[in-house]
Design a protein around this motif. Sequence first.
Motif, PDB file in Angstrom:
ATOM      1  N   TRP A  17     -62.595  72.493  24.844  1.00  0.00           N
ATOM      2  CA  TRP A  17     -63.794  73.253  24.523  1.00  0.00           C
ATOM      3  C   TRP A  17     -64.297  72.856  23.124  1.00  0.00           C
ATOM      4  O   TRP A  17     -65.489  72.668  22.916  1.00  0.00           O
ATOM      5  N   ASP A  18     -63.379  72.701  22.178  1.00  0.00           N
ATOM      6  CA  ASP A  18     -63.772  72.312  20.822  1.00  0.00           C
ATOM      7  C   ASP A  18     -64.452  70.945  20.806  1.00  0.00           C
ATOM      8  O   ASP A  18     -65.390  70.721  20.039  1.00  0.00           O
ATOM      9  N   ASP A  19     -63.984  70.024  21.658  1.00  0.00           N
ATOM     10  CA  ASP A  19     -64.632  68.715  21.767  1.00  0.00           C
ATOM     11  C   ASP A  19     -66.071  68.867  22.255  1.00  0.00           C
ATOM     12  O   ASP A  19     -66.986  68.222  21.736  1.00  0.00           O
ATOM     13  N   LEU A  20     -66.280  69.734  23.248  1.00  0.00           N
ATOM     14  CA  LEU A  20     -67.628  69.960  23.768  1.00  0.00           C
ATOM     15  C   LEU A  20     -68.514  70.596  22.706  1.00  0.00           C
ATOM     16  O   LEU A  20     -69.670  70.195  22.529  1.00  0.00           O
ATOM     17  N   VAL A  21     -67.988  71.572  21.991  1.00  0.00           N
ATOM     18  CA  VAL A  21     -68.762  72.224  20.929  1.00  0.00           C
ATOM     19  C   VAL A  21     -69.195  71.185  19.898  1.00  0.00           C
ATOM     20  O   VAL A  21     -70.363  71.152  19.485  1.00  0.00           O
ATOM     21  N   SER A  22     -68.299  70.321  19.485  1.00  0.00           N
ATOM     22  CA  SER A  22     -68.637  69.271  18.518  1.00  0.00           C
ATOM     23  C   SER A  22     -69.704  68.340  19.083  1.00  0.00           C
ATOM     24  O   SER A  22     -70.624  67.933  18.359  1.00  0.00           O
ATOM     25  N   TYR A  23     -69.591  68.013  20.353  1.00  0.00           N
ATOM     26  CA  TYR A  23     -70.559  67.123  21.003  1.00  0.00           C
ATOM     27  C   TYR A  23     -71.963  67.733  21.016  1.00  0.00           C
ATOM     28  O   TYR A  23     -72.935  67.075  20.660  1.00  0.00           O
ATOM     29  N   VAL A  74     -74.343  68.258  17.537  1.00  0.00           N
ATOM     30  CA  VAL A  74     -75.158  67.177  16.988  1.00  0.00           C
ATOM     31  C   VAL A  74     -76.337  66.818  17.891  1.00  0.00           C
ATOM     32  O   VAL A  74     -77.179  66.015  17.506  1.00  0.00           O
ATOM     33  N   ARG A  75     -76.414  67.416  19.076  1.00  0.00           N
ATOM     34  CA  ARG A  75     -77.467  67.079  20.032  1.00  0.00           C
ATOM     35  C   ARG A  75     -78.451  68.207  20.313  1.00  0.00           C
ATOM     36  O   ARG A  75     -79.580  67.954  20.718  1.00  0.00           O
TER      37      ARG A  75
END
Length: 129
Positions: free
Chosen positions: A4-10, A13-14
């Motif tokens: 989930w943290d990876d998705l939040v980071s992704y 920025v978009r």
Amino acid sequence: MASWDDLVSYVRVRYEIMRSTDTELWFNLPTTGERTQLVVVRSITGADGEPGAQIASPVGKLTDLDLPHLLAAAGEQAVGGVVAQDGVVVFRHAIPLHEGELAAFDGPFQHVVHVADELEELLTGGDEH
């Protein structure tokens, strides 16, 4: 697997995140013309125990919609479906989070936003959600 943290980071920025919690991200995205659409992305665990994301966007109040028309229109979509939550109909879809494939989030995310907005305009003529 991506987290989930990876998705939040992704998505940070978009897209412009309107509100966030430990398990939800809220957006208010422009669609067509002056229209905007609310969308919520939630952290979920798939049936296989792997992390995933549920993407949901409101269509309208359950009591204000022509349900046969709604179901027929939503049924034309290849993925996603409509559900009622707390008196509001939402169009939603869920995806697994695969490591290195977070870019695959954008297609389903945009699909849910645009279908929900189209359904809302078709069935209510408004832009409340």
